[in-house]
Design a protein around this motif. Sequence first.
Motif, PDB file in Angstrom:
ATOM      1  N   ASN A  27      34.183  11.382  38.033  1.00  0.00           N
ATOM      2  CA  ASN A  27      33.396  11.036  37.153  1.00  0.00           C
ATOM      3  C   ASN A  27      33.753  10.862  35.476  1.00  0.00           C
ATOM      4  O   ASN A  27      33.277   9.715  35.115  1.00  0.00           O
ATOM      5  CB  ASN A  27      32.429  12.441  37.319  1.00  0.00           C
ATOM      6  N   PRO A  28      33.724  11.873  34.655  1.00  0.00           N
ATOM      7  CA  PRO A  28      34.161  11.933  33.453  1.00  0.00           C
ATOM      8  C   PRO A  28      35.453  10.481  33.372  1.00  0.00           C
ATOM      9  O   PRO A  28      35.087   9.945  31.891  1.00  0.00           O
ATOM     10  CB  PRO A  28      34.425  13.150  32.874  1.00  0.00           C
ATOM     11  N   LEU A  29      36.530  10.534  34.310  1.00  0.00           N
ATOM     12  CA  LEU A  29      37.211  10.152  33.467  1.00  0.00           C
ATOM     13  C   LEU A  29      37.082   8.153  34.186  1.00  0.00           C
ATOM     14  O   LEU A  29      36.972   7.307  32.936  1.00  0.00           O
ATOM     15  CB  LEU A  29      38.637  10.007  34.813  1.00  0.00           C
ATOM     16  N   ASN A  30      35.603   8.275  35.062  1.00  0.00           N
ATOM     17  CA  ASN A  30      35.315   6.960  34.946  1.00  0.00           C
ATOM     18  C   ASN A  30      34.509   6.482  34.345  1.00  0.00           C
ATOM     19  O   ASN A  30      34.738   5.487  33.651  1.00  0.00           O
ATOM     20  CB  ASN A  30      34.554   6.574  36.685  1.00  0.00           C
ATOM     21  N   ALA A  31      33.752   7.186  33.339  1.00  0.00           N
ATOM     22  CA  ALA A  31      33.315   6.883  32.114  1.00  0.00           C
ATOM     23  C   ALA A  31      33.811   6.381  30.975  1.00  0.00           C
ATOM     24  O   ALA A  31      33.482   6.030  30.587  1.00  0.00           O
ATOM     25  CB  ALA A  31      32.305   8.091  31.652  1.00  0.00           C
ATOM     26  N   VAL A  32      34.960   7.048  30.955  1.00  0.00           N
ATOM     27  CA  VAL A  32      35.919   6.527  29.526  1.00  0.00           C
ATOM     28  C   VAL A  32      36.558   5.324  29.813  1.00  0.00           C
ATOM     29  O   VAL A  32      36.471   4.699  28.850  1.00  0.00           O
ATOM     30  CB  VAL A  32      37.255   7.440  29.555  1.00  0.00           C
ATOM     31  N   CYS A  33      36.715   5.143  31.155  1.00  0.00           N
ATOM     32  CA  CYS A  33      37.232   3.423  31.369  1.00  0.00           C
ATOM     33  C   CYS A  33      36.522   2.589  31.581  1.00  0.00           C
ATOM     34  O   CYS A  33      36.904   1.722  30.998  1.00  0.00           O
ATOM     35  CB  CYS A  33      37.782   3.923  32.885  1.00  0.00           C
ATOM     36  N   GLY A  34      34.694   3.079  31.692  1.00  0.00           N
ATOM     37  CA  GLY A  34      33.726   1.863  31.189  1.00  0.00           C
ATOM     38  C   GLY A  34      33.581   1.690  30.049  1.00  0.00           C
ATOM     39  O   GLY A  34      33.839   0.817  29.268  1.00  0.00           O
ATOM     40  N   THR A  35      33.784   3.404  29.279  1.00  0.00           N
ATOM     41  CA  THR A  35      33.699   2.475  28.182  1.00  0.00           C
ATOM     42  C   THR A  35      35.273   1.715  26.864  1.00  0.00           C
ATOM     43  O   THR A  35      34.433   1.485  26.379  1.00  0.00           O
ATOM     44  CB  THR A  35      33.960   4.417  26.576  1.00  0.00           C
ATOM     45  N   LEU A  36      35.644   2.483  27.367  1.00  0.00           N
ATOM     46  CA  LEU A  36      37.550   1.420  26.639  1.00  0.00           C
ATOM     47  C   LEU A  36      37.489   0.038  27.660  1.00  0.00           C
ATOM     48  O   LEU A  36      37.368  -0.456  26.768  1.00  0.00           O
ATOM     49  CB  LEU A  36      38.927   1.886  27.471  1.00  0.00           C
ATOM     50  N   ASP A  37      36.561  -0.197  28.541  1.00  0.00           N
ATOM     51  CA  ASP A  37      36.518  -1.875  28.493  1.00  0.00           C
ATOM     52  C   ASP A  37      34.995  -2.093  27.932  1.00  0.00           C
ATOM     53  O   ASP A  37      35.459  -3.838  27.397  1.00  0.00           O
ATOM     54  CB  ASP A  37      35.938  -1.212  30.908  1.00  0.00           C
ATOM     55  N   ASN A  38      34.309  -1.906  27.771  1.00  0.00           N
ATOM     56  CA  ASN A  38      32.924  -1.893  27.006  1.00  0.00           C
ATOM     57  C   ASN A  38      33.639  -2.520  25.378  1.00  0.00           C
ATOM     58  O   ASN A  38      33.378  -3.775  24.785  1.00  0.00           O
ATOM     59  CB  ASN A  38      32.249  -1.246  27.008  1.00  0.00           C
ATOM     60  N   GLY A  47      29.795  -0.057  14.555  1.00  0.00           N
ATOM     61  CA  GLY A  47      29.579   1.390  13.925  1.00  0.00           C
ATOM     62  C   GLY A  47      29.189   2.196  14.998  1.00  0.00           C
ATOM     63  O   GLY A  47      29.040   3.466  13.604  1.00  0.00           O
ATOM     64  N   THR A  48      29.448   1.992  15.809  1.00  0.00           N
ATOM     65  CA  THR A  48      29.546   3.195  17.504  1.00  0.00           C
ATOM     66  C   THR A  48      30.404   3.092  17.728  1.00  0.00           C
ATOM     67  O   THR A  48      30.457   3.949  18.743  1.00  0.00           O
ATOM     68  CB  THR A  48      28.418   2.844  18.209  1.00  0.00           C
ATOM     69  N   VAL A  49      31.853   2.300  17.385  1.00  0.00           N
ATOM     70  CA  VAL A  49      32.937   2.615  18.254  1.00  0.00           C
ATOM     71  C   VAL A  49      33.470   3.756  17.901  1.00  0.00           C
ATOM     72  O   VAL A  49      34.384   4.285  18.984  1.00  0.00           O
ATOM     73  CB  VAL A  49      34.288   1.478  17.765  1.00  0.00           C
ATOM     74  N   LYS A  50      33.861   4.398  16.759  1.00  0.00           N
ATOM     75  CA  LYS A  50      34.663   5.704  16.728  1.00  0.00           C
ATOM     76  C   LYS A  50      33.657   6.839  17.450  1.00  0.00           C
ATOM     77  O   LYS A  50      34.872   7.813  18.147  1.00  0.00           O
ATOM     78  CB  LYS A  50      34.248   5.924  15.012  1.00  0.00           C
ATOM     79  N   GLN A  51      32.135   7.112  16.987  1.00  0.00           N
ATOM     80  CA  GLN A  51      31.787   7.688  18.179  1.00  0.00           C
ATOM     81  C   GLN A  51      32.317   7.727  19.906  1.00  0.00           C
ATOM     82  O   GLN A  51      32.174   8.572  20.140  1.00  0.00           O
ATOM     83  CB  GLN A  51      29.408   7.847  17.629  1.00  0.00           C
ATOM     84  N   ARG A  52      31.596   6.957  20.021  1.00  0.00           N
ATOM     85  CA  ARG A  52      32.369   6.980  21.493  1.00  0.00           C
ATOM     86  C   ARG A  52      33.599   6.929  22.031  1.00  0.00           C
ATOM     87  O   ARG A  52      33.978   7.234  23.319  1.00  0.00           O
ATOM     88  CB  ARG A  52      31.818   4.899  22.325  1.00  0.00           C
ATOM     89  N   ILE A  53      34.571   6.733  21.286  1.00  0.00           N
ATOM     90  CA  ILE A  53      35.698   7.266  21.364  1.00  0.00           C
ATOM     91  C   ILE A  53      36.501   8.504  21.267  1.00  0.00           C
ATOM     92  O   ILE A  53      36.816   8.618  21.847  1.00  0.00           O
ATOM     93  CB  ILE A  53      37.148   6.147  20.397  1.00  0.00           C
ATOM     94  N   ASN A  54      35.252   9.196  20.165  1.00  0.00           N
ATOM     95  CA  ASN A  54      34.926  11.105  20.012  1.00  0.00           C
ATOM     96  C   ASN A  54      35.123  10.822  21.969  1.00  0.00           C
ATOM     97  O   ASN A  54      34.708  12.812  21.853  1.00  0.00           O
ATOM     98  CB  ASN A  54      34.747  10.969  18.947  1.00  0.00           C
TER      99      ASN A  54
END
Length: 244
Positions: A27-38, A47-54
């Motif tokens: 589940n968390p890895l799927n969420a990470v994949c989704g974030t990277l795709d976005n 302005g929120t890219v760094k926060q999403r990467i963290n």
Amino acid sequence: MTEQKAYQDEQVFSLTLMANFVHQVVNPLNAVCGTLDNIVQGDVPVGTVKQRINASRSQIEYCVELIRNLAFLAEYTRDPVIYRQRHAGKVTVIPQVLIQAALFFQETGRKKQMKIHMVDRETQYKVNADPDLLRQVFINLFDNGVKYAHRATDIIVRTHIQKRTNDLLIEVINQSDPIPRELWEKIFEVGFRGENAQRLIASGTGLGLYICRLILSVYNGSITYSGARSSESIFTIRLPGAWA
């Protein structure tokens, strides 16, 4: 219970535990994949890219710790004597490993308006233990607290050496729904998840607290639970032969 029935029950338990474990990692890895795709597609505000990467990094670190839990369990149960010998002779400094463990939960805690507060961050306590293993204990405890403690409350950590025994006592305190007294020992059993845990989070490995106790036993330590007040949960760790 027949030997065959006991074997079947053990197999069902192992498969259920593994299924829950895989679910917790995927589940968390799927969420990470989704974030990277976005991010790659430009769907995340600059302005929120760094926060999403963290946030994604925190999720990956959490998955790594889950895998370490399973790896520890597999290695230790294969040959406890050899495992104890391999991890002997090391020294852990408190609160260093506590601070390291707490860093894993900064982002998650921020979302729940929670923080991990160490009452004494200055005194350097030392115990004969592997810092990597003890860090895993605190990661499991903080993970438990962040998941199940009440929103906008702090996880409090208190440490001191008991003069009579020279044991290091570490209390991890959070505000959460009380656990019935008859379950105070049962929560440390492998695969056990209480009603409150299941209500708040549908799936879980049921390994965290069990592994805490197992790791501490390597160093003749212990962990216990108590509910001093209706909304206060206290986990007390005891490690022998401490010095400052």
